[in-house]
Design a protein around this motif. Structure first.
Motif, PDB file in Angstrom:
ATOM      1  N   ALA A 182       8.091 -27.349 -18.452  1.00 30.50           N
ATOM      2  CA  ALA A 182       9.262 -28.392 -18.627  1.00 30.50           C
ATOM      3  C   ALA A 182       9.133 -28.921 -19.779  1.00 30.50           C
ATOM      4  N   LEU A 183       7.930 -29.424 -20.182  1.00 28.15           N
ATOM      5  CA  LEU A 183       7.883 -29.680 -21.514  1.00 28.15           C
ATOM      6  C   LEU A 183       8.340 -29.046 -22.749  1.00 28.15           C
ATOM      7  N   HIS A 184       7.899 -27.663 -22.578  1.00 27.98           N
ATOM      8  CA  HIS A 184       8.577 -26.711 -23.607  1.00 27.98           C
ATOM      9  C   HIS A 184       9.984 -26.929 -23.753  1.00 27.98           C
ATOM     10  N   ASN A 185      10.616 -26.812 -22.506  1.00 24.62           N
ATOM     11  CA  ASN A 185      12.035 -26.690 -22.451  1.00 24.62           C
ATOM     12  C   ASN A 185      12.625 -28.002 -22.998  1.00 24.62           C
ATOM     13  N   HIS A 208      15.030 -28.895 -25.639  1.00 21.97           N
ATOM     14  CA  HIS A 208      16.353 -29.595 -25.389  1.00 21.97           C
ATOM     15  C   HIS A 208      16.888 -30.665 -26.479  1.00 21.97           C
ATOM     16  N   TYR A 209      15.680 -31.390 -26.991  1.00 17.16           N
ATOM     17  CA  TYR A 209      15.706 -32.247 -27.847  1.00 17.16           C
ATOM     18  C   TYR A 209      15.871 -31.853 -29.425  1.00 17.16           C
ATOM     19  N   THR A 260      15.656 -30.360 -17.684  1.00 17.99           N
ATOM     20  CA  THR A 260      15.285 -28.695 -17.798  1.00 17.99           C
ATOM     21  C   THR A 260      15.303 -28.066 -16.324  1.00 17.99           C
ATOM     22  N   GLY A 261      15.571 -28.730 -15.218  1.00 15.31           N
ATOM     23  CA  GLY A 261      15.592 -28.079 -13.963  1.00 15.31           C
ATOM     24  C   GLY A 261      14.130 -27.163 -13.571  1.00 15.31           C
TER      25      GLY A 261
END
Lengths: 372, 101
Positions: free
Chosen positions: A163-166, A170-171, A83-84
């Protein structure tokens, strides 16, 4: 027809870590988030990844915390690569400050018992004032010493959440903000989740709605007797690095501000602040680091901890409603890695992690008959 | 870039003079430090703690904390909330302040 394998109700740290774990393992996940009208413990917390002192009554909780702490660096790295977003996870060890010889001696006894109860997996050191000053040069004269454990660290909870939300997106997971879950009902082997303008049919449902689990759990044959416990936090202006390692009540963030916590207040659902409480927190912080006396506090806030009657987590599969689970705890930051990597597979059908066996709601139920 | 709504000759009030880093800045009594800097053509008042990027006064009402400067040795002062005084020494706030006891 099922629209999704899993619905995770609650988009805070607990729900998001679980949803991330499920999505990363190839499951279709929808995270249903109530919105900013919810109490949002994940936006108000302190950011410790903390082990020392936890689990004195239930040593498996210490093991569960250690499991998570040991998975944290890899989770943080994985999230950054996907996620960067950097969670600012840092694991230099942490200290709990003591202000008298008696306090220091008590702390040593407690932590020794914990080390023993975990088969010496939990390790710590006791530091006298001079040893502590080597770690924190600005430490106050009135601090007698500290307990130190290499297990402890800290992270930025807001970046972790982002980061978790992104990562969920992502998945291919879905994050649905905006309305409360009104009702959960069973429909054959599925669950129908009713919101104001939407119903969703899912195979499994995980209740991770923090204090909202109180109302949701009984709808799927579970019990979540949670109570709010308020903590207030102050944050200073940004400063050059001066506190490399976190303490139980003080930590310096990656941006340089110092967070000062905390309070434990039984005030119902009031997540405001009170000046006398904030003053007490500030005084304690100045006692620890006298140089803080001339810094400016730029913000303060209150947030509600999600507390079970004994303070330990609640993880349970419904017997009457197979496929429904509840997960809630106070330590959403510390346990994020265990939730993503160990708890999520359980919801998807794997064996339950051995550490969580004590954490069902039966422990809260008053015994009504005395065995003969 | 910024200019006053009323020109200097429109007022006969005394002028306040202070130092900003190596410059002498003149202002009108009642000006905030931030306003005085902007009307003098100075737009960079600090650099950020994390990336060291330059920053200028922005909200002018005490909210955004972009206008931090050092005033008479006192770090992280909001320039938009500090009134100019004759002889004051204002410095650019370079990154995060140091903590000194």
């Amino acid at each position: 027809m099922q629209q999704c394998d899993f619905a995770v109700i609650g988009g805070g740290l607990v729900g998001s870590a679980i949803a991330y774990g499920l999505a990363s393992q190839g499951h279709q996940v929808s995270v249903l988030d109530e919105g900013d009208v919810a109490y949002r413990a994940s936006r108000g917390n302190f950011g410790l990844v903390w082990v020392q002192g936890k689990g004195q009554e239930i040593p498996l909780y210490s093991r569960w915390s250690m499991r998570s702490a040991s998975l944290w660096a890899a989770l943080s790295q994985e999230l950054f690569e996907l996620t960067g977003v950097a969670t600012q996870h840092h694991n230099p060890g942490g200290v709990h400050l003591c202000y008298s010889q008696a306090e220091l001696a008590n702390r040593e006894v407690e932590l020794n018992a914990l080390a023993q109860a975990t088969g010496r997996q939990f390790t710590f050191d006791m530091l006298d004032h001079d040893q502590l000053r080597d770690l924190i040069p600005e430490i106050g004269e009135s601090v007698t010493g500290a307990s130190w454990s290499s297990w402890d660290g800290h992270a930025n909870p807001l970046y972790l959440l982002r980061a978790l939300h992104n990562g969920i997106r992502h998945y291919g997971g879905e994050f649905v903000p905006g309305s409360k879950v009104n009702r959960i009902r069973r429909n054959g082997g599925s669950f129908v989740i009713e919101r104001d303008h939407q119903t969703l049919t899912v195979g499994r449902v995980i209740l991770a709605a923090g204090l909202g689990n109180r109302e949701l759990a009984p709808q799927v044959g579970l019990d979540a007797p949670l109570v709010p416990n308020r903590g207030e936090i102050l944050v200073t202006e940004r400063m050059r690095p001066l506190l490399d390692l976190p303490t139980t009540y003080l930590r310096q963030t990656g941006e340089g501000s110092i967070l000062m916590g905390d309070s434990h207040e039984d005030v119902g659902f009031d997540d405001g602040t009170e000046t006398p409480v904030l003053a007490q927190i500030a005084q304690r912080a100045v006692r620890a680091l006298p140089a803080l006396a001339n810094t400016r506090v730029v913000r303060s806030w209150g947030a509600l901890r999600v507390m079970t009657p004994d303070g330990y987590p609640l993880y349970q599969a419904s017997e009457s409603h197979p496929g429904a689970f509840v997960a809630c705890c106070h330590s959403g930051v510390t346990l994020a890695a265990a939730h993503a990597k160990c708890l999520a597979p359980w919801f998807a059908g794997a064996e339950a992690p051995s550490e969580i066996t004590p954490f069902t709601a039966e422990r809260f139920h008053v015994q009504t008959s005395i065995p003969a | 870039m910024f200019k006053r709504l009323s020109p200097p000759e429109a007022t006969n009030e005394a002028v306040v003079t202070f130092r900003f880093d190596e410059q002498t800045v003149t202002a009108r009594p009642g000006d905030t430090v931030a306003a005085a800097l902007l009307t003098s053509g100075i737009s960079i008042c600090r650099s950020t703690p994390v990336s060291n990027a330059p920053r200028a006064p922005y909200c002018m009402m005490g909210v955004c904390f972009e206008c931090l400067v050092e005033v008479d040795g006192n770090p992280n002062v909001q320039a938009c909330q500090a009134e100019v005084r004759d002889g004051m020494h204002v410095h650019t706030q370079q990154g995060a302040r140091r903590l000194t006891s």
